[in-house]
Structure formats: C-alpha cells, structure tokens
Write an enzyme that holds these catalytic residues in place. Structure first.
Site, PDB file in Angstrom:
ATOM      1  N   CYS A 287       0.827  -1.212   0.000  1.00 21.97           N
ATOM      2  CA  CYS A 287       0.000   0.000   0.000  1.00 21.97           C
ATOM      3  C   CYS A 287       0.858   1.258   0.000  1.00 21.97           C
ATOM      4  O   CYS A 287       0.499   2.266  -0.616  1.00 21.97           O
ATOM      5  CB  CYS A 287      -0.954   0.000   1.186  1.00 21.97           C
ATOM      6  SG  CYS A 287      -0.136  -0.026   2.809  1.00 21.97           S
ATOM      7  N   HIS A 455      -2.034   1.246   7.414  1.00 21.44           N
ATOM      8  CA  HIS A 455      -2.255   1.396   5.975  1.00 21.44           C
ATOM      9  C   HIS A 455      -1.803   2.788   5.538  1.00 21.44           C
ATOM     10  O   HIS A 455      -1.947   3.763   6.284  1.00 21.44           O
ATOM     11  CB  HIS A 455      -3.748   1.210   5.689  1.00 21.44           C
ATOM     12  CG  HIS A 455      -4.096   1.039   4.243  1.00 21.44           C
ATOM     13  ND1 HIS A 455      -3.544   0.070   3.441  1.00 21.44           N
ATOM     14  CD2 HIS A 455      -4.968   1.729   3.452  1.00 21.44           C
ATOM     15  CE1 HIS A 455      -4.063   0.149   2.230  1.00 21.44           C
ATOM     16  NE2 HIS A 455      -4.922   1.154   2.205  1.00 21.44           N
ATOM     17  N   ASN A 475      -7.163   6.295  -0.660  1.00 21.78           N
ATOM     18  CA  ASN A 475      -6.869   4.918  -0.283  1.00 21.78           C
ATOM     19  C   ASN A 475      -6.362   4.193  -1.532  1.00 21.78           C
ATOM     20  O   ASN A 475      -7.047   4.190  -2.562  1.00 21.78           O
ATOM     21  CB  ASN A 475      -8.142   4.246   0.244  1.00 21.78           C
ATOM     22  CG  ASN A 475      -7.898   2.839   0.759  1.00 21.78           C
ATOM     23  OD1 ASN A 475      -6.905   2.192   0.423  1.00 21.78           O
ATOM     24  ND2 ASN A 475      -8.815   2.351   1.575  1.00 21.78           N
TER      25      ASN A 475
END
Length: 808
Positions: A287, A455, A475
C-alpha cells in the site's frame, strides 16, 4: 506553484477526449476522461478561484455518473485481441524503427543487427502466410526496407565511406524513411549531461557500490549514460533471465498463469493519461508503494513535471515511455545511495478469475502502474513483499529526500499548526510529496471509522478554508473511505458554501466510492500515526554525496563512551551574511529482504561544533541524532551566518556487522564536505598495567609519583614548528583514568615549561588532543583516579612528527 491556466487546458483536452469516447460508446474511457476533466478544472480553481469553470466541472462529473449507471446495466464491449501475426508485425516495425533511430545518430554498428533481425523475422512470418493474407505484403515491404538499410551499412563499412543510402537518384534520407513508415513514435533519447558536482567515484566508492549492487541475489548496477543505449527490440518476446518473481501467499492461492499485455488487452498503451485516480492496489501488501505512485502521478498532473513516467524505458524522441512489442523494459530506481537500472519483462500474474493479481491502472490497456510495481517488487525480492513505508518507496521512485514525522499531538515538541502550514506550503508549491499512515486499531474501530489499520494513504491536497484545515486523501485500494466528519455522509458539515469553496459535490461522491475523501487535520492527528514526506532536492542549490563503509571491527560495539573510531566528516559551510539551511541524509544500504523486513540496525548522524576536528567523547553534541531502525536518517541544521565548521559523525547502536552507507548533504549555501583527516603521521601503542606498586592514583594522593612514567621525545625536523600530539588510553571501564603530559625542562620557578591542559578522569577511555606542542622531552604519566586500582591498560601516542616513547 501549479499553473491554473495549464490545468484548465488539461481539463478541456480531457473533456474533448471524453466526448469522443462517449460518442463511440467507449463507456469506461469516457467515464475516466470526464472525471479527469472535472478534476483538472477543480484543481485549477483551487489555485485561482476567479476562473469560470465550476459549472463545467460539475457537468462533467454528472455525465460520468450517468455513464456509470449505464455501465452497470450493460456489459462493456472490448475489441478482439490481436493475432500472433499482428503482434509479430509490431515487433518487426519496432525493430526497424529502433534501427532507423540508431542510424539517425550515426550509430551504424548498433543499427545493423536490428535491421537484420527485422529482415529475418519478416521473412520467416511471410513464408507461413498465404498469398491472400494482406499481412504478407506488409511483412515483405518491411523486410525490403530493413534489407536496404542493412546493405547500405555493410557497403559503407567495406569501403570506409560515409553512409549516404541507396535507392532513387536523389538518395533516401533516414528522416524520409521514418516518415514513410508512418510511425507515430521514435525511440531517440538525447544523452544526459554530466553532473556539475563530483565528476567521478573514488576507488573506495566504486568498491562500496559494487558490493551493494547485489540486492536479493540479483545485480542492479548504478545508472550510467550508457544505459540509454540499452537494446529493447528483439524478434521474439524478451524473457527476464532472472526468472518470474516470487508470488505472495494471496497471489499463489488464486494464481492461474503469467500473461503478457497482448494476451489480455486488445491495444496496450503505456500511459493513457497520467492520473492518481487510476492507480489501484490489489492483493500485494504494498500500500505504501501504490500510494507513492498515486501521489507522484498527482504531482505530474498538477505541475507538468515528469517524475515517475520519466523512469520507464524505452522512450520516444520526446522522452515519453512507450509500449515495447518485444516485452523488455528498463526502470530507473534510486536504491542504496544511487540511481540504478532494473530490467524486467512484461509478464504479469493472472488469477483464476481472469483479473491481474498485481497493481494496475483502472484504465483498461494502460500498463505503467503494473510495470513500475513489478520492477520495484523484483528488487525487493518478489511480490511477497515484506512491507515498507512511503518515504522509502518515494525515494526509490524519485530520489527525493525522505523525511518521517511521528504524530505526537500531546507532545510539546509537536507544533501541529506549524507542521500543517509547512506541509501545505510544500505540497501546493510542488516541493513535497506526502503520505500518511494509520496505526493499529481494532476491527470494530476500523469499521466504524472506514479506515484500514497500518495502511498508507496518499495526500492529494491540503487546504485552509472557512476556518477548517482539511486534507484530501486517497486509499490505494481505490475504495473504502473515511466515514466520519467531512466524509460524503456528513451532510451537516458540507454546507453549500464549503462545497463550493472546495469544488466538492457531496451527492456525486455518494454515488461512487473511489477511495478519495476529505478529512480534518485534527481528525487525522487522532487516527493516523506517521506522516511521510519526500522533498525535492532541487530546493537546495548545493549538494554533495559520499559512499563509504564502516567495518564491524572498527571501534567498540557500542559508541556510548568512544566515538573516535566512527566515520567522521568535516563540514564547512560558508553562508555569507545570511544563515543557511543544511540537510544531512544518511542512507544505510540494504541488500537482503530479511534485513529490510526486520531492520535491526539502528543508525543516526550526530553533529558537533568542533571546528571540523575529530571527536572522541560523545559529550555535548551541537545536534544529537536519534538512532532509528530505518534505511534513512535525516538531520536538519540551521547554520548561522559566516563561515562555520562542523563534524558529522555516523553512529550505530550495537554495531556487529559491517555497514555500507551513503552520506548526502544538501545546503542553501556553498559548503565543503570531506572525511576528517588526522594530522598524525607516526603512532605507537604500548600494553602495560598498574600493579600493587604502581597504582598510585591521581595527583590528589601522595602515591601519585609511583605511577608508571614514560619518556616522550618529540623530534620535529624544524624545532620552531610545534607538533600535533594525540594521546589515547584504554582500561577497564570500572576505572576512571587520565594521562598527565609535562615537559622535562623547568622554568626558574621550578614549574614545567609546558604542561598539557587536563580536563577530567573518564571511565575506561581517555583521549587528549594537543596542538602547538614544542619539540623536546616530556614525561607522560597514566593513572587511575583512585589508588590501588590494579589492572591493564593500552597507551597510544600519535604525533605529526617523529617521536620515541619509552618507559622509565
């Protein structure tokens, strides 16, 4: 700062493409370009709110939503995949095009094998085709043109004459030949200019870079201008000699086969349109890297400066990356202190469900996301990536200066207002790339907040508006958004005035979850743990780099009491009448996945104000570094006006392994950086001990005279030239030790004509650095602070002149 007019032009250009796709029924492409058009206009408004484009942006968003609803109700049609012969035709065209480009640069030796490979490929395929196949004539035509070029070069080489071409009476120019083939791209890249800084690596630096070029068992050599000559065109598809990448557990559970772009897309493109919104993470746990790609794409879009797209090769004559029908690519990444080249093929993991099991663009056919991710995953040991952070990943992508900031909202040292302003200014001026990362949270808390634990999120924008401090985050999953205040669900906070000020349409946002959301700065400080920044090195007019190593055997394991054996550098800053800003970046080279995953080495840089001389005691640093288990440590100095000298010291916690490192200094003013050079040319070490008879203690005790005494004769060739003298003593740590140095000659009053200044006794380690010591005879007396402390010691004397040392 971004140019609002250029952003508007982007918006209208994307709108034109969107309308064209809309009219052709290419719904996915139309949606993408409508959203990009609206985004460009909204970004333009954020820099100039007087522009009359708000209604147009809203119109494009609304049309995209209509098409999304339409796409859900019908299956999108995609054209047929190209046949193997059509793919071979593209390979042949690419071979010929590459040969012509080399010809244009008078590189006939490089052009010849490209032409001959093109001829052979065309003839082989042509033989297998029936005369009725229209492709047969195209292959024959390409073979003829390639053969003519090859024969011209051979004729030139045999006669030694300059190549002039053959054909008609007026000759056939290479430029005309390229135009005649109707190619839209040309693979001609200008040679880079040499750096104005340090022109060459030293032998030591070459040795360091050679060792750390081998990462996870594969070689990644430092980038060189000669790499622009890399061959990309082949008659058959290129296969990476290093083999396929290791897959992650999630990939393995759903893996079907390795595929090339031509196996799954009808018309692969390298870059459809650079966009942060199209970057999507899948099952690989990277990520932070995908967020880094997204924020880099946003930078390119806003500031019209190529950042990540410039690292993909082959490129056309405009420096834009292009699809290679042969499947070979070269990616430029910054690894272990320098830019390096990474070679990959274009095979990608396909799942049993027919979807790519790697990061990809949400734009069908677009390849840049998947290829850059593959190159980075190759270096990191495979798709079974242990995880990273965005400042590390962004540095690998861009070479920009990494900085990490822990969010400590309850700490007096964390000035949240100052940090917000600093970050917003850096981001909106194009000087800084930013990501943020959440910490651990329970499943219930994460679900309630709409956030993912541990994250990384890309920061696309930061704004101060109507008394609010807001950030626009993405995201990397391209779905799942924040659910709290200022989310699309929060009707009360999103007043019409605020929506207009931020060019935000809450109702449209409710229709489609793309993973992009606004969040308040105060809320971010509560839910997020770390802010990662990467700063443009061009902010600093002056830069310099050293590559070196620190042997495990050099110095003690812990440098808590002796830092004299640590790598040390003399930094002299000449800032003139104004103060200077100096940043010091220490990079530890990592060559194994296990080391990267566990990262047990803690490094830092200490700064001392000691006129650039070697430092031995870790006391009173000008700026003390904090040891962290990261590949990077960044130290920042505000240097007063005038000429200032510092000593930079590399430090490590419990050093047990040899470390290879890079030290970079960035400064707003001129500076000089060099390893600390000791003036001592002669050295002698003796091993001795204090016994029951000679453990006399310090001068406070009457037994001091029973301590060992050494005769030191300084033999300067010119007696008028004073010497530089260094004295070091090592003993058990439980002993506080010191050394007295005094001349044998006495004044009329009976005092020594020279007596070295003595600071204090120190536990187990004592150092004395003396300047301007006259040639002559001296007594050197080592002692413990307390009497009757029996034990061994090592006494070292070094000097700039010849000397003798004997025990009396």
């Amino acid at each position: 700062m971004a140019d609002a007019e250029e952003l508007c032009q982007d918006g209208y250009r994307f709108a034109t493409q969107a309308i064209a796709c809309d009219q052709k029924g290419s719904i996915e492409s139309a949606i993408f370009f409508y959203i990009e058009a609206a985004s460009s206009l909204e970004r333009a408004l954020s820099y100039n709110n007087t522009l009359d484009v708000r209604d147009k942006a809203l119109q494009y968003v609304q049309r995209a939503e209509v098409l999304r609803l339409q796409a859900k109700s019908q299956q999108q049609y995609h054209g047929p995949l190209k046949t193997s012969q059509q793919n071979n035709l593209e390979k042949a065209e690419f071979l010929l095009k590459q040969g012509l480009c080399e010809d244009e640069k008078d590189k006939h030796t490089e052009a010849l094998p490209l032409y001959t490979d093109a001829v052979q490929l065309c003839l082989d395929i042509s033989k297998s085709l029936p005369d009725s196949d229209p492709l047969k004539a195209q292959f024959n035509n390409l073979a003829k043109k390639a053969l003519e070029r090859a024969e011209d070069i051979k004729r030139m080489q045999s006669t030694g004459n300059k190549y002039v071409g053959t054909g008609s009476n007026e000759g056939t120019s290479i430029t005309r030949a390229v135009a005649g083939l109707n190619f839209t791209e040309n693979n001609s890249t200008s040679q880079g200019k040499p750096d104005k800084g340090k022109p060459k690596y030293t032998p030591e630096e070459i040795a360091v870079l050679r060792v750390t070029s081998k990462i996870n068992g594969k070689m990644y050599v430092p980038w060189n201008d000669i790499d622009l000559k890399e061959r990309f065109a082949y008659p058959v598809c290129f296969t990476d000699k290093d083999g396929p990448l290791a897959l992650s557990p999630k990939q393995r559970s759903n893996f079907e086969q390795w595929v090339r772009p031509t196996d799954i897309y009808e018309d692969p493109e390298m870059i459809y349109a650079i966009s942060s919104f199209s970057v999507k993470q899948t099952v690989v746990s990277d990520c932070s890297f995908i967020s880094s790609l997204a924020i880099s794409a946003a930078y390119e879009r806003d500031f019209k400066k190529r950042l990540v797209t410039s690292i993909i090769y082959p490129q056309n004559r405009d420096g834009l990356p292009m699809i290679n029908p042969s499947g070979k690519y070269m990616i430029k990444l910054w690894l272990n202190g320098t830019a390096r080249k990474v070679i990959i093929d274009d095979t990608l993991p396909m799942g049993k469900d027919g979807t790519l099991q790697c990061a990809h663009s949400t734009n069908r056919n677009e390849m840049w996301v998947s290829l850059i991710e593959k190159a980075y995953m190759k270096v990191m040991g495979g798709y079974d990536f242990p995880g990273s952070n965005s400042s590390i990943d962004l540095h690998a992508l861009t070479g920009w200066i990494p900085e990490r900031m822990s969010i400590k909202k309850n700490s007096s040292e964390f000035n949240e207002a100052l940090q917000f302003d600093r970050l917003m200014k850096g981001l909106r001026h194009g000087d800084c790339l930013i990501t943020v990362a959440t910490g651990n949270m329970s499943d219930i808390e994460a679900d309630r907040a709409g956030l993912v634990p541990t994250h990384a999120y890309a920061v696309l924008d930061m704004r101060k508006v109507m008394g609010h401090r807001l950030l626009l985050l993405k995201n990397p999953w391209s779905h799942l958004r924040w659910k709290g205040k200022f989310s699309e669900r929060d009707e009360s906070s999103w007043t019409p005035e605020l929506q207009r000020a931020l060019n935000y349409d809450r109702k449209s946002a409710l229709q489609h979850d793309n993973g992009v959301f606004w969040i308040a700065w105060e809320t971010l400080l509560h839910f997020y743990e770390v802010i990662y920044m990467n700063w443009n090195p061009k902010l600093f007019a002056h830069r310099f780099t050293f590559h070196s190593k620190w042997e495990a055997k050099e110095g003690p394991v812990k440098d808590a009491y002796n830092i004299g054996d640590n790598p040390q550098y003399r930094l002299e800053v000449n800032s003139g009448a104004q103060s200077a800003v100096v940043w010091i970046l220490l990079t530890r080279h990592i060559t194994k996945k296990e080391d990267f995953a566990e990262n047990k080495e803690f490094i830092t840089v200490h700064v001392y104000k000691t006129d650039g001389k070697r430092v031995y005691y870790p006391d009173n640093p000008y700026q003390e570094g904090t040891k962290i288990n990261s590949p990077f440590y960044l130290s920042k100095l505000n240097v007063p006006a005038g000429k200032q000298r510092f000593t930079l010291i590399v430090s490590q916690y419990e050093k047990t392994n040899t470390i290879y490192y890079t030290l970079k200094v960035f400064s707003s003013s001129e500076f000089r950086l060099s390893p600390v050079v000791d003036p001592y040319k002669h050295e002698k070490t003796v091993k001795d001990s204090w016994t029951a008879k000679t453990a006399g203690g310090c001068p406070n005790y009457p037994t001091f005279s029973s301590n060992p005494v050494y005769s030191l004769e300084l033999k300067s060739p010119v007696t008028s030239n004073p010497a530089e003298v260094f004295i070091k003593m090592l003993a058990p740590k439980q002993f506080s030790i010191g050394v007295m140095l005094r001349s044998v000659d006495r004044t009329p009053s009976g005092k020594p004509t020279y007596e070295a200044p003595f600071e204090s006794y120190r536990p187990g380690f004592f150092v004395m650095q003396l300047s301007g010591v006259p040639a002559g005879s001296y007594q050197l007396i080592p002692s413990t602070f307390l009497p009757k402390q029996e034990g061994p010691y090592f006494l070292t004397v070094a000097a700039s002149c010849n000397f003798s040392l004997t025990r009396l």
